[in-house]
Design a protein around this motif. Structure first.
Motif, PDB file in Angstrom:
ATOM      1  N   GLN A 102     -41.821 -43.694 -37.243  1.00  0.00           N
ATOM      2  CA  GLN A 102     -40.822 -42.536 -36.898  1.00  0.00           C
ATOM      3  C   GLN A 102     -40.930 -42.194 -35.470  1.00  0.00           C
TER       4      GLN A 102
ATOM      5  N   LYS B 101     -30.346 -37.521 -41.819  1.00  0.00           N
ATOM      6  CA  LYS B 101     -29.559 -38.504 -42.045  1.00  0.00           C
ATOM      7  C   LYS B 101     -28.958 -39.209 -41.813  1.00  0.00           C
ATOM      8  N   THR B 102     -27.832 -38.592 -40.688  1.00  0.00           N
ATOM      9  CA  THR B 102     -27.298 -40.108 -40.142  1.00  0.00           C
ATOM     10  C   THR B 102     -27.788 -40.646 -39.391  1.00  0.00           C
TER      11      THR B 102
ATOM     12  N   GLN C 279     -39.222 -40.752 -45.347  1.00  0.00           N
ATOM     13  CA  GLN C 279     -39.779 -40.221 -44.842  1.00  0.00           C
ATOM     14  C   GLN C 279     -40.068 -39.279 -45.112  1.00  0.00           C
TER      15      GLN C 279
ATOM     16  N   HIS D  67     -34.383 -41.684 -44.674  1.00  0.00           N
ATOM     17  CA  HIS D  67     -34.923 -42.409 -44.398  1.00  0.00           C
ATOM     18  C   HIS D  67     -36.156 -42.698 -44.238  1.00  0.00           C
TER      19      HIS D  67
ATOM     20  N   LEU E 217     -35.932 -35.073 -39.082  1.00  0.00           N
ATOM     21  CA  LEU E 217     -35.513 -36.566 -39.514  1.00  0.00           C
ATOM     22  C   LEU E 217     -33.744 -36.058 -40.241  1.00  0.00           C
TER      23      LEU E 217
END
Lengths: 213, 213
Positions: free
Chosen positions: A145, A212-213, B145, B143, A210
Motif C-alpha cells: 500500500q 476508493k477510486t 486495506q 481496496h 485510502l
C-alpha cells in the motif's frame, strides 16, 4: 440494561447505532427532535428504541456522543449525576458551520509562522508527518500500500513542484489545500510520533489515505 | 543553479536529500554544524555538496527546511532578501523537546472540554475522523486495506470497551493514548473533511495507519 446509548441520530449516530444493533447490541437513540430518534430506532431494527435523553443518561452505560459539539455539554449538563462512572465516547468535532476549521484549541501553525515572517517566499508544508526512518529506508509502501505524503500551500506552482518531488520519490502525493491546513498536518505528525515512539508501535508505520477510486 | 537546498542535515534532511540526489537532483546541504552538512553531502554522492546557509539561500530555488522549528526563523532571518520568490518547504513541526506536544496553536480539544465538565464520567475520543458515509455503508476496508479507527482516553477499561466495539464493527482499532491526544484526532477529522468535501476527493476516503508488522 441497555448497552449502547446514541446521543444524536444523524448520519453518524444513526449508522453506528444500526450497525451495533446488527452486531447484537441493544441500542437506544435520543435526538433534539424526537422524530429523528424514532426514525433511527426503526431503521436499526428490533434491538433499538428511541428514548428521551434523561432516560438514556440513566439507563445506558455507554453513550456515543454524535450530536454537534456545541450541543453536547449544554444538553448533558442537567444529567451529570446520572453520567457518573459512565463511558462517554466523544465522536464530535468542535468545528465551524462551514466545516473548514476547528473552533477551539487551534490558532496557528509553524508553517504559517514561517510564511508570516517570509511573506515574499512561497511556503509549502510537506513531508512533516512521516518518520525519518521511512525516508532513510526509501520505503514508499507498506504491505503493497503506497504511503501518501501531503502538501499544503497557498502558492499553486510551488505546491505543484513539491507534489512532483513527492511523486518522483515514489510516494502518493496529496494536495492538502491551503497553508492554513498545516494546522492539521502538524497534529498528524504528532499523532504519528505518539503512536510510533510513545505508544510503542515503532517507526515502521505511516498514515496513508485510502481512496476508493 | 543548484536545485534543492536542504537546511538541516539530520536524519530527515540527510535521507530526503540523498534520495533526491539519487533521483538526479543536484542537492546542497547546510546545517548548524558544518561537519554534519559535509557528512550528509558525502553520503548523498557526487550530485551533493555542503554549503554555508548564506550561499544556500542565494543559490537554491527550493529549500527543504528540516531543522528543528525553533531554529528556522532565526537562522533564515538574515537572508530574507535572498529568499524572495523562493520555495520554502516546511518539513518541521513546532514540538516540545519530549516530542509529545505542539508548542503553538493548540491548547485544548472538544473531548477534553467534555471531560472537564463531566469529571466523574469516562470520556473516550473515537470514531470522529471517518466519514459518516463509511459508517452508513458499513465499509471497513478500501481496496482490501482495513480502515483504522483510533481511540484516545484516560480510563483504560473504558477505552478497552471502545476498542472492542471498533473491532466488532470490523475496523482495525488503534489505541491512540491519553485523551489529550484528541488534540491530534480532531485535526485528523478536519483534514479528512478538507480532502473529501472541500478539495473534492469525495467521502469514499479514509485515513489508515499502515504497519509493517
Amino acid at each position: 440494561m441497555i448497552k449502547l446509548g446514541i446521543f444524536g441520530s444523524g448520519k453518524v449516530g444513526g449508522s453506528l447505532g444500526a450497525w451495533a444493533a446488527a452486531k447484537g447490541d441493544s441500542v437506544a437513540f435520543t435526538a433534539k427532535h424526537e422524530a429523528s430518534a424514532e426514525r433511527a430506532a426503526r431503521a436499526a431494527g428490533h434491538r433499538a428504541r428511541a428514548l428521551p435523553l434523561a432516560e438514556l443518561a440513566r439507563e445506558c452505560d455507554l453513550l456515543l456522543l454524535t450530536a454537534p459539539f456545541a450541543e453536547i455539554i449544554p444538553s448533558l449538563a442537567p444529567f451529570s449525576a446520572d453520567l457518573r462512572g459512565k463511558i462517554l465516547v466523544d465522536v464530535s468535532n468542535p468545528i465551524t458551520p462551514d466545516h473548514r476549521a476547528l473552533t477551539m484549541g487551534f490558532s496557528t501553525s509553524g508553517a504559517e509562522e514561517i510564511a508570516r515572517r517570509f511573506p515574499e517566499s512561497q511556503v509549502v508544508k510537506a513531508f512533516n508527518a512521516t518518520f525519518a526512518e521511512i525516508y532513510a529506508a526509501r520505503r514508499t509502501e507498506i504491505h503493497g500500500q503506497k504511503i501518501t505524503v501531503l502538501a499544503a500551500g497557498d502558492h499553486e506552482p510551488a505546491k505543484t513542484q513539491i507534489i512532483d518531488l513527492i511523486r518522483r520519490l515514489g510516494f502518493e502525493p496529496i494536495d492538502a489545500g491551503p497553508l492554513a491546513n498545516a494546522r492539521y498536518l502538524e497534529p498528524l505528525s504528532l499523532l504519528n510520533i505518539q503512536l510510533g515512539r510513545v505508544l510503542g508501535l515503532g517507526t515502521d508505520i505511516a498514515f496513508t489515505l485510502l481512496r476508493k477510486t
